[in-house]
Motif scaffolding. Structure first.
Motif, PDB file in Angstrom:
ATOM      1  N   LEU A   1       0.865  -1.178   0.000  1.00 44.44           N
ATOM      2  CA  LEU A   1       0.000   0.000   0.000  1.00 44.44           C
ATOM      3  C   LEU A   1       0.900   1.225   0.000  1.00 44.44           C
ATOM      4  O   LEU A   1       1.686   1.426   0.931  1.00 44.44           O
TER       5      LEU A   1
ATOM      6  N   HIS B   1      -2.741   7.498  -2.605  1.00 40.12           N
ATOM      7  CA  HIS B   1      -2.684   6.086  -2.220  1.00 40.12           C
ATOM      8  C   HIS B   1      -2.766   5.191  -3.450  1.00 40.12           C
ATOM      9  O   HIS B   1      -3.248   5.606  -4.502  1.00 40.12           O
TER      10      HIS B   1
ATOM     11  N   PHE C   1      -2.856   0.584  -4.198  1.00 40.72           N
ATOM     12  CA  PHE C   1      -2.674  -0.805  -3.792  1.00 40.72           C
ATOM     13  C   PHE C   1      -1.990  -1.554  -4.925  1.00 40.72           C
ATOM     14  O   PHE C   1      -2.376  -1.415  -6.084  1.00 40.72           O
TER      15      PHE C   1
END
Length: 115
Positions: free
Chosen positions: A70, A93, A95
């Protein structure tokens, strides 16, 4: 009241320049009686990734399975089954699934975050 199963929820796939191997399922939200929020499940396939982005709403995440990374606010964190994360609004952000791994995680956002 709503009772269902993940296997019966529509899967929406995403692939492009800044996203690879991502599947989204919107499990519970206003249509099922939960006003204001949406609970989704994301599957990020081996070596796949979500876009690196930010938005004006926060979200919370719980990793169901797999291992990956992450990226959050300039740092990278190893994640695996059982990992939890709070992503504040307007925070970059992303993933990313590890090689040989598929990540599956729950993501809860305010209703405006699932458009």
């Amino acid at each position: 009241m709503f009772i269902g199963h993940e296997k019966d929820i529509e899967k929406i796939g995403f692939d492009g320049d800044n996203i690879k191997g991502v599947i989204k399922q919107s499990l519970i939200g206003p249509d099922q009686g939960w006003d204001g929020y949406i609970m989704r499940v994301f599957t990020v396939e081996e070596s796949g990734f979500t876009p690196r982005h930010s938005h004006p709403w926060p979200h919370i995440n719980y990793v169901i399975s797999g291992k990956g990374t992450l990226y959050l606010s300039g740092k990278e964190y190893e994640i695996s089954a059982g990992s939890i994360a709070y992503v504040p609004n307007n925070t970059a952000h992303q993933f990313m699934a590890n090689k040989g791994e598929t990540i599956k995680f729950i993501c809860i956002v305010p209703e405006e975050g699932d458009k």
